[in-house]
Scaffold this motif. Structure first.
Motif, PDB file in Angstrom:
ATOM      1  N   PRO A   4      43.161  32.910   9.151  1.00 29.40           N
ATOM      2  CA  PRO A   4      42.067  31.913   9.119  1.00 29.40           C
ATOM      3  C   PRO A   4      41.896  31.224  10.535  1.00 29.40           C
ATOM      4  O   PRO A   4      42.178  30.082  10.728  1.00 29.40           O
ATOM      5  N   GLU A   5      41.528  31.968  11.632  1.00 30.48           N
ATOM      6  CA  GLU A   5      41.373  31.562  12.866  1.00 30.48           C
ATOM      7  C   GLU A   5      40.432  30.580  12.957  1.00 30.48           C
ATOM      8  O   GLU A   5      40.492  29.637  14.071  1.00 30.48           O
ATOM      9  N   HIS A   6      39.386  30.384  12.089  1.00 27.83           N
ATOM     10  CA  HIS A   6      38.253  29.344  12.381  1.00 27.83           C
ATOM     11  C   HIS A   6      38.890  27.854  12.150  1.00 27.83           C
ATOM     12  O   HIS A   6      38.225  26.955  12.582  1.00 27.83           O
ATOM     13  N   LEU A   7      40.065  27.892  11.573  1.00 26.14           N
ATOM     14  CA  LEU A   7      40.609  26.464  11.282  1.00 26.14           C
ATOM     15  C   LEU A   7      41.546  26.061  12.461  1.00 26.14           C
ATOM     16  O   LEU A   7      42.111  24.999  12.426  1.00 26.14           O
ATOM     17  N   PHE A   8      41.936  26.963  13.356  1.00 26.96           N
ATOM     18  CA  PHE A   8      42.711  26.241  14.552  1.00 26.96           C
ATOM     19  C   PHE A   8      42.345  27.292  16.059  1.00 26.96           C
ATOM     20  O   PHE A   8      43.069  26.843  16.848  1.00 26.96           O
ATOM     21  N   TRP A   9      41.172  27.923  15.967  1.00 25.79           N
ATOM     22  CA  TRP A   9      40.859  28.571  17.396  1.00 25.79           C
ATOM     23  C   TRP A   9      40.852  27.496  18.430  1.00 25.79           C
ATOM     24  O   TRP A   9      41.339  27.675  19.729  1.00 25.79           O
ATOM     25  N   GLU A  10      39.994  26.414  18.141  1.00 22.20           N
ATOM     26  CA  GLU A  10      39.699  25.641  19.138  1.00 22.20           C
ATOM     27  C   GLU A  10      41.047  24.942  19.536  1.00 22.20           C
ATOM     28  O   GLU A  10      41.362  24.438  20.526  1.00 22.20           O
ATOM     29  N   ALA A  11      41.756  24.267  18.616  1.00 20.98           N
ATOM     30  CA  ALA A  11      43.083  23.803  19.098  1.00 20.98           C
ATOM     31  C   ALA A  11      43.962  24.748  19.753  1.00 20.98           C
ATOM     32  O   ALA A  11      44.732  24.297  20.869  1.00 20.98           O
ATOM     33  N   LEU A  12      44.056  26.051  19.571  1.00 15.97           N
ATOM     34  CA  LEU A  12      44.745  27.011  20.256  1.00 15.97           C
ATOM     35  C   LEU A  12      44.186  27.160  21.763  1.00 15.97           C
ATOM     36  O   LEU A  12      45.025  27.146  22.660  1.00 15.97           O
ATOM     37  N   GLN A  13      42.969  26.997  21.771  1.00 14.52           N
ATOM     38  CA  GLN A  13      42.502  27.132  23.254  1.00 14.52           C
ATOM     39  C   GLN A  13      42.933  25.788  24.013  1.00 14.52           C
ATOM     40  O   GLN A  13      43.248  25.886  25.125  1.00 14.52           O
ATOM     41  N   GLU A  14      43.003  24.583  23.294  1.00 17.90           N
ATOM     42  CA  GLU A  14      43.338  23.468  23.948  1.00 17.90           C
ATOM     43  C   GLU A  14      45.088  23.646  24.334  1.00 17.90           C
ATOM     44  O   GLU A  14      45.388  23.243  25.178  1.00 17.90           O
ATOM     45  N   LEU A  15      45.808  23.968  23.313  1.00 13.62           N
ATOM     46  CA  LEU A  15      47.153  24.372  23.374  1.00 13.62           C
ATOM     47  C   LEU A  15      47.422  25.115  24.745  1.00 13.62           C
ATOM     48  O   LEU A  15      48.366  24.919  25.335  1.00 13.62           O
ATOM     49  N   THR A  16      46.633  26.237  24.730  1.00 16.14           N
ATOM     50  CA  THR A  16      46.939  27.100  25.880  1.00 16.14           C
ATOM     51  C   THR A  16      46.362  26.870  27.189  1.00 16.14           C
ATOM     52  O   THR A  16      46.169  27.822  28.378  1.00 16.14           O
ATOM     53  N   GLN A  89      39.427  26.849   1.134  1.00  9.40           N
ATOM     54  CA  GLN A  89      40.165  27.853   0.836  1.00  9.40           C
ATOM     55  C   GLN A  89      41.698  28.010   1.453  1.00  9.40           C
ATOM     56  O   GLN A  89      42.442  28.281   0.850  1.00  9.40           O
ATOM     57  N   HIS A  90      41.644  27.372   2.625  1.00 12.59           N
ATOM     58  CA  HIS A  90      43.019  27.435   3.142  1.00 12.59           C
ATOM     59  C   HIS A  90      43.504  26.153   4.080  1.00 12.59           C
ATOM     60  O   HIS A  90      42.547  25.392   4.210  1.00 12.59           O
ATOM     61  N   GLU A  91      44.687  25.900   4.055  1.00 11.12           N
ATOM     62  CA  GLU A  91      45.340  24.792   4.674  1.00 11.12           C
ATOM     63  C   GLU A  91      46.404  25.398   5.842  1.00 11.12           C
ATOM     64  O   GLU A  91      47.170  26.347   5.464  1.00 11.12           O
ATOM     65  N   VAL A  92      46.147  25.208   7.098  1.00 16.60           N
ATOM     66  CA  VAL A  92      46.922  25.618   7.914  1.00 16.60           C
ATOM     67  C   VAL A  92      47.747  24.651   8.929  1.00 16.60           C
ATOM     68  O   VAL A  92      47.218  23.462   9.104  1.00 16.60           O
ATOM     69  N   LEU A  93      48.868  25.014   9.600  1.00 16.67           N
ATOM     70  CA  LEU A  93      49.652  24.224  10.273  1.00 16.67           C
ATOM     71  C   LEU A  93      50.227  25.084  11.378  1.00 16.67           C
ATOM     72  O   LEU A  93      50.803  26.027  11.344  1.00 16.67           O
ATOM     73  N   ILE A  94      50.127  24.292  12.618  1.00 13.17           N
ATOM     74  CA  ILE A  94      50.658  24.909  13.969  1.00 13.17           C
ATOM     75  C   ILE A  94      51.814  24.145  14.277  1.00 13.17           C
ATOM     76  O   ILE A  94      51.604  22.963  14.656  1.00 13.17           O
ATOM     77  N   MET A  95      52.826  24.661  14.591  1.00 16.52           N
ATOM     78  CA  MET A  95      54.139  23.785  15.162  1.00 16.52           C
ATOM     79  C   MET A  95      54.702  24.756  16.442  1.00 16.52           C
ATOM     80  O   MET A  95      54.331  25.607  16.823  1.00 16.52           O
ATOM     81  N   GLU A  96      55.390  23.979  17.278  1.00 12.93           N
ATOM     82  CA  GLU A  96      56.043  24.453  18.233  1.00 12.93           C
ATOM     83  C   GLU A  96      56.943  25.606  17.848  1.00 12.93           C
ATOM     84  O   GLU A  96      57.460  25.457  16.598  1.00 12.93           O
ATOM     85  N   TRP A  97      56.881  26.667  18.454  1.00 11.11           N
ATOM     86  CA  TRP A  97      57.893  27.775  18.301  1.00 11.11           C
ATOM     87  C   TRP A  97      59.529  27.453  18.719  1.00 11.11           C
ATOM     88  O   TRP A  97      59.702  27.121  19.777  1.00 11.11           O
TER      89      TRP A  97
END
Length: 250
Positions: A4-16, A89-97
């Motif tokens: 479900p990229e739509h829930l985190f794609w903008e955040a991923l762009q900011e993180l990278t 539909q979805h809940e997502v969480l991104i954390m540091e690796w």
């Protein structure tokens, strides 16, 4: 499987720092109720988990809250939560690796000292300001002034009811557990409420590449510290060095 990229794609762009030139998702272990992946971009690694938003409402939100509470009180390493979002539909969480190190005796000695230091911090009541989860099980956390009341009414009774309703426990087993509950005040040492991880088995302890203990997947509450110690005995237990360090510190 559609991520479900739509829930985190903008955040991923900011993180990278911009649109990544390449992104891949590698399945990794991380529990039975979440789908877990390593996000790889051309220059970064992240940990992604998502779950069915309707099955366990706000599960990952409450996990993130638990990690933040541990971060405030635990002297060891807690993974940083970088992004959380949800839709119907979805809940997502991104954390540091977390880059893994070696789970050696020194790491568990450090963990024992750090856990004891956290348990020495006194809370105001047994419970928490919100309910949460331990795995897929909902945990009630309304405050109680003593541990036996908290454990009986917020832990044992909801689980007993669920087990009887689903046929896992017979009515006779139900009565036996009720008798145990009545004896609990004389069985459990009287102590102040400590912040506990709440699900501290070996699968929820990592060691990073700096040999620091790392705690993940909490089920936090202000509770009796021996709940954490008891959980460490499951599934093979922790090394003796952990228990020695804990006892020497507490």
């Amino acid at each position: 499987m559609q991520v479900p990229e739509h829930l985190f794609w903008e955040a991923l762009q900011e993180l990278t720092g911009g649109t990544p030139r390449s992104v891949s998702y590698l399945p990794v272990s991380g529990g039975s109720i979440n789908k877990c992946f390593q996000i790889r971009t051309d220059a970064h690694y992240f940990f992604l988990k998502w779950q069915d938003a309707a099955a366990y409402p706000d599960l990952l939100k409450k996990e993130a809250t638990g990690l933040e509470l541990l971060r405030q009180h635990f002297k060891g390493y807690i993974p940083e939560v970088l992004h959380r979002d949800a839709d119907e539909q979805h809940e997502v969480l991104i954390m540091e690796w977390i880059h893994s190190g070696k789970q050696d005796e020194m790491a568990f000695t450090t963990l024992g000292e750090q856990l004891a230091s956290m348990h020495l911090q006194q809370g105001g009541a047994f419970g928490l300001d919100h309910d949460n989860y331990m795995g897929a099980l909902e945990q009630q956390n309304q405050a109680c002034t003593d541990f036996p009341s908290f454990y009986i009414t917020r832990r044992l009774e909801p689980l007993i009811k669920k087990a009887v309703d689903t046929g896992v426990l017979s009515s006779n087993s139900h009565r036996q557990l009720e008798r145990l509950g009545r004896r609990l005040p004389e069985m459990v040492p009287d102590e102040f409420p400590s912040l506990i991880h709440g699900d501290l088995w070996s699968g929820n302890v990592m060691v990073n590449n700096r040999q620091e203990p790392v705690l993940i997947d909490p089920a936090v509450a202000w509770s009796h510290r021996e709940c954490d110690i008891a959980m460490t005995a499951l599934f093979g237990g922790f090394p003796d060095a952990f228990y020695s360090a804990y006892q020497n510190t507490y």
